[in-house]
Design a protein around this motif. Structure first.
Motif, PDB file in Angstrom:
ATOM      1  N   UNK A  78       0.976  -1.308  -0.022  1.00  0.00           N
ATOM      2  CA  UNK A  78       0.006   0.043   0.167  1.00  0.00           C
ATOM      3  C   UNK A  78       0.732   1.216  -0.093  1.00  0.00           C
ATOM      4  N   UNK A  79       1.854   1.057   0.654  1.00  0.00           N
ATOM      5  CA  UNK A  79       2.836   2.643   0.795  1.00  0.00           C
ATOM      6  C   UNK A  79       3.510   2.631  -0.592  1.00  0.00           C
ATOM      7  N   UNK A  80       3.817   1.584  -1.230  1.00  0.00           N
ATOM      8  CA  UNK A  80       4.617   1.739  -2.399  1.00  0.00           C
ATOM      9  C   UNK A  80       3.611   2.322  -3.407  1.00  0.00           C
ATOM     10  N   UNK A  81       2.148   1.874  -3.319  1.00  0.00           N
ATOM     11  CA  UNK A  81       1.344   2.268  -4.359  1.00  0.00           C
ATOM     12  C   UNK A  81       0.921   3.774  -4.156  1.00  0.00           C
ATOM     13  N   UNK A  82       0.621   4.121  -2.850  1.00  0.00           N
ATOM     14  CA  UNK A  82       0.352   5.595  -2.700  1.00  0.00           C
ATOM     15  C   UNK A  82       1.357   6.384  -2.480  1.00  0.00           C
ATOM     16  N   UNK A  83       2.568   5.909  -2.401  1.00  0.00           N
ATOM     17  CA  UNK A  83       3.883   7.006  -2.129  1.00  0.00           C
ATOM     18  C   UNK A  83       3.500   7.810  -0.683  1.00  0.00           C
ATOM     19  N   UNK A  84       3.012   6.938   0.379  1.00  0.00           N
ATOM     20  CA  UNK A  84       2.580   7.621   1.408  1.00  0.00           C
ATOM     21  C   UNK A  84       3.165   6.714   2.780  1.00  0.00           C
ATOM     22  N   UNK A  85       3.700   7.464   3.772  1.00  0.00           N
ATOM     23  CA  UNK A  85       4.172   6.915   5.028  1.00  0.00           C
ATOM     24  C   UNK A  85       2.714   6.383   5.782  1.00  0.00           C
ATOM     25  N   UNK A  86       1.846   5.522   5.447  1.00  0.00           N
ATOM     26  CA  UNK A  86       1.016   5.116   6.068  1.00  0.00           C
ATOM     27  C   UNK A  86       1.177   4.741   7.532  1.00  0.00           C
ATOM     28  N   UNK A  87       2.071   4.208   7.888  1.00  0.00           N
ATOM     29  CA  UNK A  87       2.213   3.727   9.482  1.00  0.00           C
ATOM     30  C   UNK A  87       3.159   4.701  10.225  1.00  0.00           C
ATOM     31  N   UNK A  88       3.401   5.866   9.708  1.00  0.00           N
ATOM     32  CA  UNK A  88       4.185   7.031  10.403  1.00  0.00           C
ATOM     33  C   UNK A  88       5.368   6.564  11.204  1.00  0.00           C
ATOM     34  N   UNK A  89       6.134   5.589  10.261  1.00  0.00           N
ATOM     35  CA  UNK A  89       7.472   5.357  10.848  1.00  0.00           C
ATOM     36  C   UNK A  89       8.649   6.073  10.266  1.00  0.00           C
ATOM     37  N   UNK A  90       8.420   7.043   9.302  1.00  0.00           N
ATOM     38  CA  UNK A  90       9.277   7.747   8.685  1.00  0.00           C
ATOM     39  C   UNK A  90       9.804   7.394   7.433  1.00  0.00           C
ATOM     40  N   UNK A  91       9.446   6.149   6.806  1.00  0.00           N
ATOM     41  CA  UNK A  91       9.869   5.615   5.764  1.00  0.00           C
ATOM     42  C   UNK A  91       8.640   5.302   4.776  1.00  0.00           C
ATOM     43  N   UNK A 108      -8.287  17.009 -21.260  1.00  0.00           N
ATOM     44  CA  UNK A 108      -9.577  17.193 -20.847  1.00  0.00           C
ATOM     45  C   UNK A 108      -9.864  18.647 -21.785  1.00  0.00           C
ATOM     46  N   UNK A 109     -11.220  18.591 -22.553  1.00  0.00           N
ATOM     47  CA  UNK A 109     -11.564  19.285 -23.555  1.00  0.00           C
ATOM     48  C   UNK A 109     -10.285  19.345 -24.378  1.00  0.00           C
ATOM     49  N   UNK A 110     -10.118  20.708 -24.668  1.00  0.00           N
ATOM     50  CA  UNK A 110      -8.898  20.929 -25.888  1.00  0.00           C
ATOM     51  C   UNK A 110      -7.415  20.770 -25.283  1.00  0.00           C
ATOM     52  N   UNK A 111      -7.325  20.692 -23.963  1.00  0.00           N
ATOM     53  CA  UNK A 111      -5.896  20.655 -23.428  1.00  0.00           C
ATOM     54  C   UNK A 111      -5.506  19.559 -22.641  1.00  0.00           C
ATOM     55  N   UNK A 112      -4.315  19.601 -22.076  1.00  0.00           N
ATOM     56  CA  UNK A 112      -3.628  18.386 -21.224  1.00  0.00           C
ATOM     57  C   UNK A 112      -4.173  18.385 -19.881  1.00  0.00           C
ATOM     58  N   UNK A 113      -4.045  17.423 -19.350  1.00  0.00           N
ATOM     59  CA  UNK A 113      -4.161  17.196 -17.820  1.00  0.00           C
ATOM     60  C   UNK A 113      -3.116  16.738 -17.181  1.00  0.00           C
ATOM     61  N   UNK A 114      -2.476  17.621 -16.394  1.00  0.00           N
ATOM     62  CA  UNK A 114      -1.050  17.225 -15.686  1.00  0.00           C
ATOM     63  C   UNK A 114      -1.122  16.795 -14.191  1.00  0.00           C
ATOM     64  N   UNK A 115      -0.852  15.630 -14.104  1.00  0.00           N
ATOM     65  CA  UNK A 115      -1.216  15.007 -12.637  1.00  0.00           C
ATOM     66  C   UNK A 115      -0.011  15.265 -11.892  1.00  0.00           C
ATOM     67  N   UNK A 116      -0.334  15.973 -10.534  1.00  0.00           N
ATOM     68  CA  UNK A 116       0.737  16.153  -9.525  1.00  0.00           C
ATOM     69  C   UNK A 116       0.654  14.968  -8.604  1.00  0.00           C
ATOM     70  N   UNK A 117       1.979  14.280  -8.675  1.00  0.00           N
ATOM     71  CA  UNK A 117       2.149  13.050  -7.989  1.00  0.00           C
ATOM     72  C   UNK A 117       3.254  13.268  -6.860  1.00  0.00           C
ATOM     73  N   UNK A 118       3.693  12.123  -6.483  1.00  0.00           N
ATOM     74  CA  UNK A 118       4.821  11.872  -5.516  1.00  0.00           C
ATOM     75  C   UNK A 118       5.961  11.229  -6.079  1.00  0.00           C
ATOM     76  N   UNK A 119       6.886  12.277  -6.427  1.00  0.00           N
ATOM     77  CA  UNK A 119       8.143  12.036  -7.305  1.00  0.00           C
ATOM     78  C   UNK A 119       9.409  12.579  -6.450  1.00  0.00           C
ATOM     79  N   UNK A 120       9.864  11.873  -5.836  1.00  0.00           N
ATOM     80  CA  UNK A 120      10.977  12.656  -4.734  1.00  0.00           C
ATOM     81  C   UNK A 120      12.030  13.213  -5.681  1.00  0.00           C
ATOM     82  N   UNK A 121      12.120  14.375  -5.182  1.00  0.00           N
ATOM     83  CA  UNK A 121      13.393  15.127  -6.010  1.00  0.00           C
ATOM     84  C   UNK A 121      13.320  15.599  -7.190  1.00  0.00           C
TER      85      UNK A 121
END
Length: 369
Positions: free
Chosen positions: A232-245, A282-295
């Motif tokens: 789950x953490x690797x899918x969401x790029x979130x520290x779900x258990x709050x252990x710092x990693x 979306x319509x005539x333009x592009x959709x840019x997704x804001x994601x978790x990409x470290x650095x």
């Protein structure tokens, strides 16, 4: 074309199951009074003050039968090894009372622990468990799940003919609704079970089908090896258990010397390339997704007349927005990450450029522009 990624599928089913659905709330299908009754007054107040996100609220929701968040109940939690009780819903109790004990599996030692992002590991555990039961049952009949994926068939449901196309995510949703054995009976015998509220397995197959799948074997192995929280953490790029990693990723804590937001360059910085749309049009333009990409420090050739920024479940506290040298910079400081809208002033943007699933993020942008 699919309807979205596997995490889009999880967002969709979580919103529906919890009832804390931004789209239905904004359209008036769900009232504020209903939301407050499901999540509790304290949690609703915390959301309004910014202490909780919309996503956080989803995990705290309880329906009238005591199912939590993704509609996790006592019996499933017992089957998965997270919970112990002798009297529980459908076994001597009329609702999920949660008066048993939690085992500590997956970091869940209490109901309060369950009412959190740790549910992402639990739901993947449930998916793997259900798929394991289904695959074993199909194997006994000389079949595999691959024999059914992609098949379009018509079933009779309460006297009505309903046509569905079977996909992995539709089957995962079906098993979450009616259980693995009900779904196995559907696949092998065409039975069309319903849940306690009369919701048909066919409606879930249609509603949640055709998202990008996650490997069936990956889900089964994670369930069997007890690694669904890490998955789950690797899918969401979130520290779900709050252990710092974050499992399988760079530590989620900020670097010792945070990288300041870069000034908007006249050309892409060395070693980088302009961001490209990742989510279609979306319509005539592009959709840019804001994601978790470290650095990462992406430079976007953004057209305010047509393009869209999609923040998904990003919360307002996760990022800052400011202008640098005539360009709008979205900075994600805890991930040493930024997005630069090259030569786009804040005043050039309008709310049609912004998409987000968290209402507080939409409110933040509405205030900014």
């Amino acid at each position: 074309m699919t309807r979205g990624s596997f995490t889009d599928f999880m967002d969709s089913i979580r919103a529906f199951e919890s009832g804390v659905d931004a789209g239905r709330f904004q359209s008036g299908q769900i009232s504020e009074a209903q939301l407050r009754s499901w999540v509790g007054e304290n949690n609703w107040h915390a959301y309004q003050t910014g202490a909780m996100s919309w996503n956080d609220l989803q995990y705290t929701s309880h329906n009238s039968l005591g199912f939590v968040g993704y509609q996790l109940g006592e019996q499933l939690m017992i089957d998965l090894g997270y919970y112990r009780d002798t009297v529980y819903y459908n076994n001597g109790a009329a609702t999920n009372t949660w008066d048993g004990s939690f085992t500590g599996k997956g970091g869940i030692g209490s109901l309060a622990n369950l009412e959190s992002g740790l549910q992402e590991g639990v739901i993947l555990d449930a998916f793997g468990y259900n798929l394991s039961v289904i695959e074993h049952g199909l194997a006994s009949a000389g079949k595999t799940l691959d024999d059914f994926i992609g098949r379009t068939s018509t079933y009779m449901d309460n006297g009505h003919a309903t046509t569905v196309t079977l996909t992995q995510t539709g089957i995962l949703a079906a098993a979450h609704l009616t259980g693995a054995w009900g779904t196995l009976n559907f696949l092998l015998n065409g039975a069309t079970p319903h849940d306690e509220n009369g919701t048909s397995i066919l409606s879930y197959i249609n509603q949640f089908g055709n998202f990008d799948p996650l490997s069936t074997q990956t889900l089964i192995q994670a369930h069997e090896q007890g690694t669904t929280e890490a998955l789950a953490e690797s899918l969401w790029h979130r520290d779900l258990d709050h252990n710092g990693t974050i499992a399988g990723a760079t530590p989620a804590t900020p670097p010792a010397a945070p990288t300041p937001p870069p000034a908007a360059p006249q050309q892409p910085p060395a070693g980088g390339t302009p961001s490209t749309p990742v989510d279609g049009h979306a319509g005539d333009g592009h959709v840019y997704e804001i994601g978790w990409h470290y650095g990462a420090h992406d430079v976007i050739a953004f057209d305010p007349a047509h393009d869209t920024l999609d923040f998904k479940w990003f919360q307002a506290k996760d990022f800052t927005v400011h202008e640098v040298n005539g360009s709008t910079v979205i900075d994600i400081p805890t991930n040493a990450e930024s997005y630069t809208l090259h030569d786009v002033h804040l005043s050039d943007l309008h709310m049609s450029n912004i998409a987000a699933l968290d209402p507080a993020t939409l409110q933040m942008w509405d205030h900014l522009i």
